[in-house]
Design a protein around this motif. Structure first.
Motif, mmCIF file in Angstrom:
data_model
loop_
_atom_site.group_PDB
_atom_site.id
_atom_site.type_symbol
_atom_site.label_atom_id
_atom_site.label_comp_id
_atom_site.label_asym_id
_atom_site.label_seq_id
_atom_site.Cartn_x
_atom_site.Cartn_y
_atom_site.Cartn_z
ATOM 1 N N UNK A 293 0.824 -1.202 0.000
ATOM 2 C CA UNK A 293 0.000 0.000 0.000
ATOM 3 C C UNK A 293 0.861 1.256 0.000
ATOM 4 N N UNK A 294 1.915 1.237 0.812
ATOM 5 C CA UNK A 294 2.798 2.404 0.895
ATOM 6 C C UNK A 294 3.482 2.680 -0.444
ATOM 7 N N UNK A 295 3.973 1.608 -1.082
ATOM 8 C CA UNK A 295 4.630 1.772 -2.383
ATOM 9 C C UNK A 295 3.629 2.240 -3.426
ATOM 10 N N UNK A 296 2.402 1.714 -3.356
ATOM 11 C CA UNK A 296 1.361 2.087 -4.306
ATOM 12 C C UNK A 296 1.045 3.578 -4.213
ATOM 13 N N UNK A 297 0.898 4.073 -2.980
ATOM 14 C CA UNK A 297 0.615 5.499 -2.769
ATOM 15 C C UNK A 297 1.774 6.363 -3.257
ATOM 16 N N UNK A 298 2.991 5.914 -2.983
ATOM 17 C CA UNK A 298 4.170 6.668 -3.409
ATOM 18 C C UNK A 298 4.263 6.759 -4.931
ATOM 19 N N UNK A 299 4.009 5.637 -5.612
ATOM 20 C CA UNK A 299 4.044 5.648 -7.079
ATOM 21 C C UNK A 299 2.965 6.585 -7.627
ATOM 22 N N UNK A 300 1.777 6.549 -6.999
ATOM 23 C CA UNK A 300 0.690 7.418 -7.423
ATOM 24 C C UNK A 300 1.029 8.893 -7.258
#
Length: 462
Positions: A293-300
Motif C-alpha cells: 500500500x505504501x509503495x502504491x501510494x508513493x508511485x501514485x
C-alpha cells in the motif's frame, strides 16, 4: 420508428409480416421483455450455438451488461464512416416496429460495434473482417441494468415469412439462451509469444522525439504488437470471464466477426450520453501498481507530480474540452486530475461533463474526439501523418472507438486499448504510449510492456 402497445410475440410477428407485405420490403421488429435473472457469461457461452456472431459489453463501474447473440442486421461504412453509419442507423429505426415499455438505456434495438483507428492507413490481412466500421443489431440481446435483466428480440421479417415458424425458432433459441446450466470452455494457454521488431520500434521512438524537437508536433502516440500462439483454438467465453473477474474498473468488450474476435479490457471511456447528459474521460499518464500500500501510494504521488505524464494528461484534457464545446453546454472540468487505479496499472484521470445540445448525437461527439491525444497525438493531423507513414503496425480497431447506441439517443463508447485480436490458435496483442520531446525509448518500451500485462494474464501468458 413505430412504437406500439405491448402485445404477444406472435401478434407482433403477424403485424410485422403485414407491414413487410404493405411496404414490399423487409421489416425490423424489436420486442423487449423483463426476464428472470440470467448470468451474462452463461448467455454469452450459449450464444456460440446461435447462428451469427456474438458481442459482449460490460461497463464494470455500473455493472451494465449488453450481450448479443446472432445478427439481425449489420451496418458497414468505410467512406465518411461516422456520417454514413448514423445515417443507416437512423434509417433502420425510422422504419422499425419497436415494442419496448421500458425504454431504458440499452434496451430495444441497439447497434454495437466500432470503427477503425485510421481509415486512410492501408489495411493488412490481420483486420480483413472488420473494415472501417461495423455495427451489429443482435437478434437476441440481454441487457442487465440496475440488477434487472431484459431480453430484446430483434428480427428482420420478410413478406413471405410465417409467424408460427418464426415463433417456434425464437422460443427454441430463447429456451437455450436463458438456461443457466452451462459448461465454461477451458481457458487458453499461450505456447509462444513474439514481440514484433522491438529494436525497430525503439528507433521509431527516437525518430518521433526528433520530429517533436523540430517543432513538427507536440506529442506522437506509437503502438506495437505482440504475436502469441496457443495450444489449440481459443474459446472466447473463459477469456471474457477472467477479464470480468480481474479488470474490475474497466470496460470489457468482445466483438466477433467471421470467427475472429476483437477483445479487451479498457479503462478509457471516450464518451457516454444518457438523457442528453454527457460524460467524457481524460485518462493519460501511466504507472505500475505498487507491491505494498505504501509503495502504491508513493508511485501514485510521483505520477501526479511527474512533468512528462502531467503534460501528456493536460493535452488530453484541453483537447476534449475544446472538442465538445460547440456541441455541449454546462461543461464542467476539474482543475486537477486524480489517480485511477486498475489491477496492474494506475492512471491520471479527469472527468469532463456537459449537456448535449439539441440536434447533436453521441456519434457527433465520437467523430470530434477520435483520436484523442492519448491515442493519436497533437496536433492531430501531424501526429496521424507521422503514424501513418512510419508505424509498421496495422492498428485496425486498436485505439479506436468501440461501443453502442440505442433508439433513444443513449450510448457509450470506449477507446479500444488493452486489447487483442484472436483467430483460431493465434492472436495479436496491442499496446501504445505517448511520445513527447523528452521521451526515452527504453522507458517507453517498458511502459508498453506493462500495458500488455492485462491481456497476457488472461490468455495464459505471464
Amino acid at each position: 420508428m413505430i412504437q406500439t402497445e405491448v402485445k404477444s410475440l406472435e401478434e407482433a410477428l403477424d403485424e410485422a409480416i403485414v407491414m413487410a407485405k404493405t411496404k414490399q420490403a423487409p421489416q425490423l421488429l424489436s420486442i423487449s421483455e423483463q426476464i428472470d435473472n440470467v448470468e451474462p457469461i452463461a448467455f454469452f457461452t450459449k450464444a456460440d450455438d446461435i447462428k451469427g456472431d456474438r458481442v459482449f459489453w460490460l461497463s464494470s463501474e455500473d455493472e451494465f451488461y449488453l450481450v448479443g447473440a446472432g445478427q439481425a442486421y449489420s451496418i458497414k461504412a468505410d467512406s465518411d464512416r461516422f456520417v454514413e453509419m448514423e445515417k443507416q442507423w437512423n434509417k433502420l429505426l425510422s422504419d422499425a416496429i419497436i415494442i419496448n415499455p421500458y425504454k431504458l438505456p440499452g434496451t430495444g434495438p441497439i447497434a454495437i460495434g466500432g470503427f477503425a483507428f485510421d481509415p486512410l492507413k492501408e489495411q493488412t490481412a490481420l483486420w480483413d473482417h472488420f473494415g472501417g466500421s461495423l455495427f451489429r443489431v443482435p437478434t437476441y440481446l440481454l441487457t442487465v441494468i440496475d440488477g434487472f435483466c431484459y431480453l430484446t428480440i430483434n428480427i428482420i421479417v420478410h413478406k413471405e415469412d410465417h409467424a408460427k415458424q418464426l415463433l417456434y425458432t425464437i422460443n427454441k433459441n430463447k429456451q437455450h439462451l436463458l438456461n443457466d446450466h452451462f459448461t465454461l470452455p477451458k481457458s487458453p494457454s499461450i505456447t509462444a509469444k513474439e514481440e514484433v521488431n522491438p529494436h525497430t520500434w525503439k528507433q521509431l521512438v527516437l525518430k518521433a522525439t526528433k520530429e517533436i524537437k523540430d517543432g513538427q508536433a507536440n506529442k506522437i502516440v506509437l503502438a506495437r504488437e505482440m504475436k502469441v500462439k496457443f495450444e489449440k483454438d481459443v474459446a472466447i467465453a473463459p477469456i471474457v470471464k477472467q477479464l470480468i473477474d480481474t479488470q474490475t474498473n474497466s470496460y470489457i468488450f468482445a466483438i466477433e466477426n467471421e470467427q475472429t474476435c476483437f477483445i479487451g479490457a479498457t479503462p478509457e471511456r471516450l464518451v457516454r450520453v444518457e438523457d442528453q447528459k454527457l460524460l467524457s474521460t481524460c485518462l493519460a499518464g501511466t504507472a505500475p501498481r505498487g507491491k505494498t500500500l505504501e509503495e502504491d501510494i508513493q508511485i501514485g504521488q510521483c505520477l501526479l507530480t511527474d512533468p512528462k505524464n502531467r503534460e501528456e494528461h493536460d493535452f488530453v484534457v484541453k483537447m476534449i474540452s475544446k472538442a465538445i464545446s460547440d456541441y455541449c453546454e454546462n461543461i464542467n472540468v476539474p482543475s486537477e486530475p486524480i489517480i485511477y487505479p486498475l489491477k496492474n496499472l494506475q492512471h491520471l484521470f479527469t472527468p469532463v461533463k456537459g449537456t448535449l445540445k439539441k440536434g447533436n448525437s453521441i456519434i457527433d461527439i465520437v467523430k470530434q474526439l477520435h483520436p484523442t491525444p492519448a491515442l493519436g497525438g497533437l496536433p492531430r493531423g501531424k501526429s496521424l501523418t507521422f503514424i501513418r507513414a512510419n508505424e509498421e503496425l496495422d492498428r485496425g480497431w486498436y485505439g479506436a472507438p468501440v461501443g453502442w447506441l440505442d433508439a433513444y439517443e443513449n450510448g457509450e463508447f470506449a477507446v479500444a486499448i488493452r486489447s487483442a485480436l484472436l483467430r483460431g490458435s493465434q492472436g495479436s496483442l496491442f499496446a501504445g504510449c505517448g511520445v513527447v520531446k523528452d521521451s526515452d525509448p527504453e522507458a517507453e518500451y517498458q511502459e508498453t510492456t506493462i500495458k500488455f500485462t492485462p491481456m497476457l494474464s488472461v490468455l495464459g501468458g505471464e
